[in-house]
Motif scaffolding. Structure first.
Motif, PDB file in Angstrom:
ATOM      1  N   GLN A  23       0.863  -1.175   0.000  1.00  0.00           N
ATOM      2  CA  GLN A  23       0.000   0.000   0.000  1.00  0.00           C
ATOM      3  C   GLN A  23       0.894   1.218   0.000  1.00  0.00           C
ATOM      4  N   SER A  24       0.440   2.266  -0.656  1.00  0.00           N
ATOM      5  CA  SER A  24       1.308   3.401  -0.969  1.00  0.00           C
ATOM      6  C   SER A  24       1.818   4.127   0.273  1.00  0.00           C
TER       7      SER A  24
ATOM      8  N   PHE B 255      -6.143   9.658  -2.612  1.00  0.00           N
ATOM      9  CA  PHE B 255      -5.925   8.422  -3.368  1.00  0.00           C
ATOM     10  C   PHE B 255      -5.141   7.445  -2.496  1.00  0.00           C
TER      11      PHE B 255
ATOM     12  N   GLU C  47      -3.396   3.768  -2.846  1.00  0.00           N
ATOM     13  CA  GLU C  47      -2.996   2.825  -3.885  1.00  0.00           C
ATOM     14  C   GLU C  47      -2.638   1.471  -3.282  1.00  0.00           C
TER      15      GLU C  47
ATOM     16  N   ARG D 261      -3.105  -3.358  -9.812  1.00  0.00           N
ATOM     17  CA  ARG D 261      -3.291  -2.130  -9.050  1.00  0.00           C
ATOM     18  C   ARG D 261      -4.769  -1.825  -8.814  1.00  0.00           C
TER      19      ARG D 261
ATOM     20  N   SER E 172      -7.075   1.099  -6.790  1.00  0.00           N
ATOM     21  CA  SER E 172      -7.011   2.383  -6.093  1.00  0.00           C
ATOM     22  C   SER E 172      -8.334   2.700  -5.419  1.00  0.00           C
TER      23      SER E 172
END
Lengths: 113, 112
Positions: free
Chosen positions: B6-7, B20, B22, B73, B75
């Motif tokens: 996870q981002s 956002f 990701e 991916r 989002s």
């Protein structure tokens, strides 16, 4: 999707003892899965038992499934402090219901060294 | 080993911002999921995707949208963040139906 209900909500035992937690669900399933969550390793899959199985083992874990009673149990033998975590059961449906897994509130297990 | 990343682990945003989150998985899994986890409420499914460009609402989709342009991916988008979206967000992936889910480490989002 349906949610499993874990019981008890909290359980505290001494290291070395066995821990048993239960799960009930409402409608027919294809499988039932157990997960563990602790602060160190996040949410991790433990074991999956299919509807045509009655018992399954994985290391110190033993899971039973009684589809007639719509219930499952997770037994952890010879518990360790590292087993301290929350445990969730998720009933997996079939067909369109197979895509969703819904998690309940879990059983919070504390293993005291 | 399957890896779901996870981002961000922690994120702080202001009310009204577009957010956002990701999620990327590296095992060619078909299904991906977004959950939020709140004390006393357990994990609740927001959205899931069973294939690229496909999405389905979960139990609490209001205030969220999702995008899956590539298989790896998924989002989660908060169009206009609100304080009641402060939560831990967990992404998961799964090879296909009837299989186990693999979870990411989570993103703790705070909306001020």
């Amino acid at each position: 999707s349906q949610q499993g209900e874990e019981d008890p909500q909290a359980l505290s035992i001494q290291e070395g003892e066995n821990a048993t937690m239960n799960c009930s669900y409402k409608t027919s399933i294809n499988n039932l899965q157990w997960y563990r969550q602790n602060s160190g390793r996040g949410l991790v899959h433990l074991i999956l038992i299919r509807s045509n199985e009655r018992e399954k083992h994985s290391g110190r874990l033993r899971v039973t499934l009684d589809t007639s009673k719509k219930s499952s149990s997770l037994l952890i033998t010879a518990s360790r402090a590292a087993d301290t975590a929350s445990y969730f059961c998720t009933p997996g449906g079939s067909g369109a219901g197979s895509y969703q897994l819904t998690f309940g509130k879990g059983t919070k297990l504390s293993v005291i060294p | 080993d399957v890896k779901v990343t996870q981002s961000s682990r922690y994120l702080v945003k202001r009310t009204g911002e577009k957010v956002f989150l990701e999620c990327v998985q590296d095992m060619d899994h078909e299904n991906m999921f977004w959950y939020r986890q709140d004390p006393g409420l357990g994990l609740r499914l927001i959205y899931f995707s069973y294939d690229v460009k496909m999405k389905e609402k979960g139990d609490i989709p209001e205030g969220y949208s999702v995008s899956r342009e590539k298989k790896e991916r998924f989002s989660l988008i908060l169009e206009s963040a609100s304080t009641n979206q402060t939560s831990m967000y967990l992404c998961a992936s799964r090879l296909a139906a009837y299989n186990e889910q693999f979870f990411g480490p989570g993103t703790r989002l705070t909306v001020l």
